[in-house]
Design an enzyme around this catalytic site. Structure first.
Site, mmCIF file in Angstrom:
data_model
loop_
_atom_site.group_PDB
_atom_site.id
_atom_site.type_symbol
_atom_site.label_atom_id
_atom_site.label_comp_id
_atom_site.label_asym_id
_atom_site.label_seq_id
_atom_site.Cartn_x
_atom_site.Cartn_y
_atom_site.Cartn_z
ATOM 1 N N GLY A 14 -12.396 -13.742 -48.520
ATOM 2 C CA GLY A 14 -11.409 -14.366 -49.043
ATOM 3 C C GLY A 14 -10.820 -13.383 -50.351
ATOM 4 O O GLY A 14 -10.841 -14.274 -51.451
ATOM 5 N N ALA A 15 -11.340 -12.229 -50.368
ATOM 6 C CA ALA A 15 -11.141 -11.532 -51.622
ATOM 7 C C ALA A 15 -9.742 -10.932 -52.010
ATOM 8 O O ALA A 15 -9.433 -10.119 -53.016
ATOM 9 C CB ALA A 15 -12.219 -10.461 -51.757
ATOM 10 N N GLY A 18 -7.000 -14.907 -55.972
ATOM 11 C CA GLY A 18 -7.703 -16.212 -56.689
ATOM 12 C C GLY A 18 -8.964 -15.658 -57.183
ATOM 13 O O GLY A 18 -9.366 -14.529 -57.540
ATOM 14 N N GLY A 20 -11.712 -15.228 -55.393
ATOM 15 C CA GLY A 20 -12.460 -14.144 -54.529
ATOM 16 C C GLY A 20 -12.122 -12.847 -55.135
ATOM 17 O O GLY A 20 -12.731 -11.737 -55.068
ATOM 18 N N SER A 146 -17.392 -27.048 -53.885
ATOM 19 C CA SER A 146 -16.366 -27.618 -54.680
ATOM 20 C C SER A 146 -16.977 -28.973 -55.130
ATOM 21 O O SER A 146 -17.760 -29.573 -54.217
ATOM 22 C CB SER A 146 -15.075 -28.039 -53.638
ATOM 23 O OG SER A 146 -14.423 -29.016 -54.321
ATOM 24 N N TYR A 171 -10.854 -31.814 -46.231
ATOM 25 C CA TYR A 171 -11.125 -30.811 -47.275
ATOM 26 C C TYR A 171 -12.507 -31.127 -47.855
ATOM 27 O O TYR A 171 -13.346 -30.346 -47.796
ATOM 28 C CB TYR A 171 -10.204 -30.807 -48.378
ATOM 29 C CG TYR A 171 -10.416 -29.611 -49.289
ATOM 30 C CD1 TYR A 171 -10.363 -28.197 -49.174
ATOM 31 C CD2 TYR A 171 -11.075 -30.042 -50.816
ATOM 32 C CE1 TYR A 171 -10.742 -27.396 -49.974
ATOM 33 C CE2 TYR A 171 -11.381 -29.074 -51.600
ATOM 34 C CZ TYR A 171 -11.320 -27.657 -51.182
ATOM 35 O OH TYR A 171 -11.476 -26.745 -52.121
#
Length: 268
Positions: A14-15, A18, A20, A146, A171
């Protein structure tokens, strides 16, 4: 002054945006070779181009990889490509994530989409990359989790939440599972809540957040071999704190492993 990470190879999932993306930038600026993962190869290559253009980073330090985590077959293909190109991997940053959608959504693999993208894909990827993850001092997995994992529970008899679906509960379940996974004894891993940052996930937490680079700094700190870690440790930004009680229970770790093996096995 930050220590050099030259000679170390780090995969960041996920780079492309954001936290990442900023994690990839900070790692590369400290000399690491960074494997930049995106949902598609095109997105990953675009992220690499941005890093080279806007940062003090050489193109030779960056490698782009695409894989859609809502398809476990693509996760398996990603792992195979990485093992072939980078048989020695120092750090895996499990960062890719999504907010659970308003409507209950199931992937082609049969899993609730947030549970698969946020946890199951990373579980599968970590296990497949285990041969490359170095046993040298400092080798590790960093799960970007999280604080909302504390509100979650794993619906053991209905992990896809087909009977009662709530996007927040889905989530939170995915983040709790990712945090529990850090205590898996097969690899050395930690979890970190990087703080509330101004990313696509911000609406889950608040109306305002810190810049993504602020959260990324907490992730990168844990990638540094100079920072000693204990398997299963949980950090809230730069502070080591206790995770939710379930996250450190040996029974829960074993139960989650059994469930995850069953669910990722559906793609085999």
């Amino acid at each position: 002054m930050s220590s050099s990470l030259s000679g170390r190879t780090v995969l960041v999932t996920g780079a492309t945006s954001g936290i990442g993306h900023q994690t990839a930038r900070l790692l590369a600026e400290r000399g690491a070779t960074v494997l930049v993962h995106g949902r598609t190869a095109e997105e990953a290559h675009a992220a690499v181009d941005r890093l080279v253009t806007l940062s003090d980073v050489r193109a030779s330090q960056l490698c782009a990889y695409g894989a859609d985590f809502s398809h476990l077959e693509e996760v398996e293909q990603l792992a195979a490509r990485i093992l072939a190109g980078h048989p020695h991997l120092d750090v895996l940053v499990n960062n890719a994530g999504m907010a659970a959608p308003e409507r209950h959504t199931v992937t082609a693999d049969g899993n609730e989409i947030a549970f698969q993208v946020n946890f199951l894909a990373h579980y599968l990827l970590t296990n497949l990359l285990e041969p490359a993850l170095t046993s040298d001092a400092g080798g590790r997995v960093v799960n970007v989790s999280s604080s909302l994992h504390r509100t979650g529970s794993i619906a053991w008899n209905d992990p896809n939440r087909t009977r009662r679906y709530s996007r927040l509960a889905a989530y939170a379940q995915s983040q709790l599972a990712l945090t529990v996974f850090a205590a898996d004894p097969r690899v050395t891993a930690v979890s970190v809540h990087p703080g509330v940052c101004a990313t696509s996930l911000l609406p889950l937490y608040a109306h305002e957040g810190e810049p993504p680079a602020a959260g990324a700094a907490h992730v990168v700190r844990l990638c540094d071999p100079a920072v000693e870690i204990v398997n299963g440790t949980y950090y809230d930004r730069d502070q080591r704190v206790s995770p939710a009680p379930a996250a450190s229970e040996a029974r829960t770790v074993k139960r989650l492993t059994k469930l995850a093996d069953l669910l990722v096995g559906q793609s085999a």
